[in-house]
Design a protein around this motif. Structure first.
Motif, PDB file in Angstrom:
ATOM      1  N   VAL A  44       3.033  -2.313  -9.500  1.00 28.38           N
ATOM      2  CA  VAL A  44       3.008  -1.664 -10.618  1.00 28.38           C
ATOM      3  C   VAL A  44       1.596  -1.391 -11.351  1.00 28.38           C
ATOM      4  O   VAL A  44       1.121  -0.296 -11.586  1.00 28.38           O
ATOM      5  N   GLN A  45       0.826  -2.851 -10.973  1.00 28.66           N
ATOM      6  CA  GLN A  45      -0.743  -2.669 -11.453  1.00 28.66           C
ATOM      7  C   GLN A  45      -1.456  -1.837 -10.369  1.00 28.66           C
ATOM      8  O   GLN A  45      -2.318  -1.074 -10.895  1.00 28.66           O
ATOM      9  N   LEU A  46      -1.202  -1.620  -9.103  1.00 27.01           N
ATOM     10  CA  LEU A  46      -1.975  -0.806  -8.192  1.00 27.01           C
ATOM     11  C   LEU A  46      -1.615   0.818  -8.637  1.00 27.01           C
ATOM     12  O   LEU A  46      -2.648   1.411  -8.599  1.00 27.01           O
ATOM     13  N   ARG A  47      -0.443   0.971  -8.938  1.00 27.09           N
ATOM     14  CA  ARG A  47      -0.217   2.226  -9.505  1.00 27.09           C
ATOM     15  C   ARG A  47      -0.800   2.607 -10.488  1.00 27.09           C
ATOM     16  O   ARG A  47      -1.383   3.788 -10.798  1.00 27.09           O
ATOM     17  N   GLU A  48      -1.087   1.653 -11.483  1.00 25.72           N
ATOM     18  CA  GLU A  48      -1.792   1.766 -12.868  1.00 25.72           C
ATOM     19  C   GLU A  48      -3.203   2.374 -12.582  1.00 25.72           C
ATOM     20  O   GLU A  48      -3.852   3.036 -13.158  1.00 25.72           O
ATOM     21  N   ILE A  49      -3.634   1.362 -11.611  1.00 31.19           N
ATOM     22  CA  ILE A  49      -5.148   1.483 -11.183  1.00 31.19           C
ATOM     23  C   ILE A  49      -5.314   2.887 -10.677  1.00 31.19           C
ATOM     24  O   ILE A  49      -6.356   3.799 -10.907  1.00 31.19           O
ATOM     25  N   GLY A  50      -4.462   3.335  -9.803  1.00 32.21           N
ATOM     26  CA  GLY A  50      -4.467   4.849  -9.357  1.00 32.21           C
ATOM     27  C   GLY A  50      -4.583   5.876 -10.416  1.00 32.21           C
ATOM     28  O   GLY A  50      -5.194   6.624 -10.150  1.00 32.21           O
ATOM     29  N   ARG A  51      -3.477   5.614 -11.475  1.00 35.98           N
ATOM     30  CA  ARG A  51      -3.536   6.497 -12.379  1.00 35.98           C
ATOM     31  C   ARG A  51      -4.921   6.554 -13.324  1.00 35.98           C
ATOM     32  O   ARG A  51      -5.335   7.607 -13.531  1.00 35.98           O
ATOM     33  N   LEU A  52      -5.338   5.276 -13.654  1.00 34.92           N
ATOM     34  CA  LEU A  52      -6.440   5.586 -14.381  1.00 34.92           C
ATOM     35  C   LEU A  52      -7.719   5.847 -13.584  1.00 34.92           C
ATOM     36  O   LEU A  52      -8.509   6.564 -14.374  1.00 34.92           O
ATOM     37  N   GLY A  53      -7.924   5.696 -12.339  1.00 38.29           N
ATOM     38  CA  GLY A  53      -8.862   6.116 -11.655  1.00 38.29           C
ATOM     39  C   GLY A  53      -8.657   7.776 -11.416  1.00 38.29           C
ATOM     40  O   GLY A  53      -9.827   8.251 -11.556  1.00 38.29           O
ATOM     41  N   GLY A  54      -7.525   8.101 -11.419  1.00 32.71           N
ATOM     42  CA  GLY A  54      -7.518   9.576 -11.291  1.00 32.71           C
ATOM     43  C   GLY A  54      -7.799  10.276 -12.606  1.00 32.71           C
ATOM     44  O   GLY A  54      -8.012  11.413 -12.649  1.00 32.71           O
ATOM     45  N   GLU A  55      -7.679   9.641 -13.802  1.00 34.11           N
ATOM     46  CA  GLU A  55      -8.288  10.114 -14.933  1.00 34.11           C
ATOM     47  C   GLU A  55      -9.750   9.695 -15.215  1.00 34.11           C
ATOM     48  O   GLU A  55     -10.262  10.311 -16.441  1.00 34.11           O
ATOM     49  N   ALA A  84       0.808  -1.273   0.013  1.00 31.46           N
ATOM     50  CA  ALA A  84       0.116   0.132  -0.134  1.00 31.46           C
ATOM     51  C   ALA A  84       0.872   1.167   0.015  1.00 31.46           C
ATOM     52  O   ALA A  84       0.636   2.165  -0.625  1.00 31.46           O
ATOM     53  N   GLU A  85       2.056   1.207   0.947  1.00 34.29           N
ATOM     54  CA  GLU A  85       2.764   2.481   0.955  1.00 34.29           C
ATOM     55  C   GLU A  85       3.550   2.371  -0.502  1.00 34.29           C
ATOM     56  O   GLU A  85       3.613   3.571  -1.082  1.00 34.29           O
ATOM     57  N   LEU A  86       3.920   1.214  -0.939  1.00 39.55           N
ATOM     58  CA  LEU A  86       4.663   1.640  -2.454  1.00 39.55           C
ATOM     59  C   LEU A  86       3.725   2.091  -3.488  1.00 39.55           C
ATOM     60  O   LEU A  86       4.158   2.564  -4.578  1.00 39.55           O
ATOM     61  N   ALA A  87       2.466   1.672  -3.240  1.00 41.86           N
ATOM     62  CA  ALA A  87       1.473   2.035  -4.382  1.00 41.86           C
ATOM     63  C   ALA A  87       0.860   3.537  -3.955  1.00 41.86           C
ATOM     64  O   ALA A  87       0.096   4.031  -4.801  1.00 41.86           O
TER      65      ALA A  87
END
Length: 138
Positions: free
Chosen positions: A54-65, A17-20
């Motif tokens: 990496v997938q969690l970060r991508e989810i965060g990016r897509l959710g932010g969009e 969670a911290e890394l993502a």
């Protein structure tokens, strides 16, 4: 000795969670929804790999969009399918290259005067070198 790669389950939920850059509860929700499903230990604790992070970060990016969770899930499924297919293509290309190199007496074909002619590997077709002079009849 086991090797560590991007799919090795290394991180506990708090570390992942911290890394993502997310809350641990968000990771639990994504696990329930099937967005990122970590591996489990014998005691049922979640263990996340670097690929999961990496997938969690991508989810965060897509959710932010503004992409919905269902949309994100579909995108991740398609990306995973593309990755799998690319890996399979590379595997088949290697197998084909090995087969072509290791096949003794492989034949190659060329176009000749009499049609298609077989050639042994490494050979070239013979070319006609005769000079033909054409003179019209008088």
């Amino acid at each position: 000795m086991d090797t560590v790669d991007e799919n090795s389950p290394l991180f506990a939920i708090a570390t992942a969670a911290e890394l993502a850059g997310m809350h641990a509860q968000t990771l639990r929700q994504y696990d329930r929804l099937g967005l990122v499903v970590p591996q489990r230990t014998a005691g049922k604790s979640r263990r996340y790999s670097m690929r999961d992070v990496v997938q969690l970060r991508e989810i965060g990016r897509l959710g932010g969009e503004g992409v919905s969770l269902e949309g994100i899930k579909r995108i991740l499924e398609l990306e995973n399918q593309v990755t799998s297919l690319q890996s399979r293509v590379r595997e088949l290309e290697r197998a084909l290259a090995d087969e072509l190199v290791n096949r003794p007496g492989a034949r190659v074909f060329a176009a000749g005067e009499s049609g298609v002619v077989p050639l042994r590997q490494g050979m070239r077709p013979r070319r006609q070198t005769a000079v033909v002079v054409w003179r019209p009849e008088r």
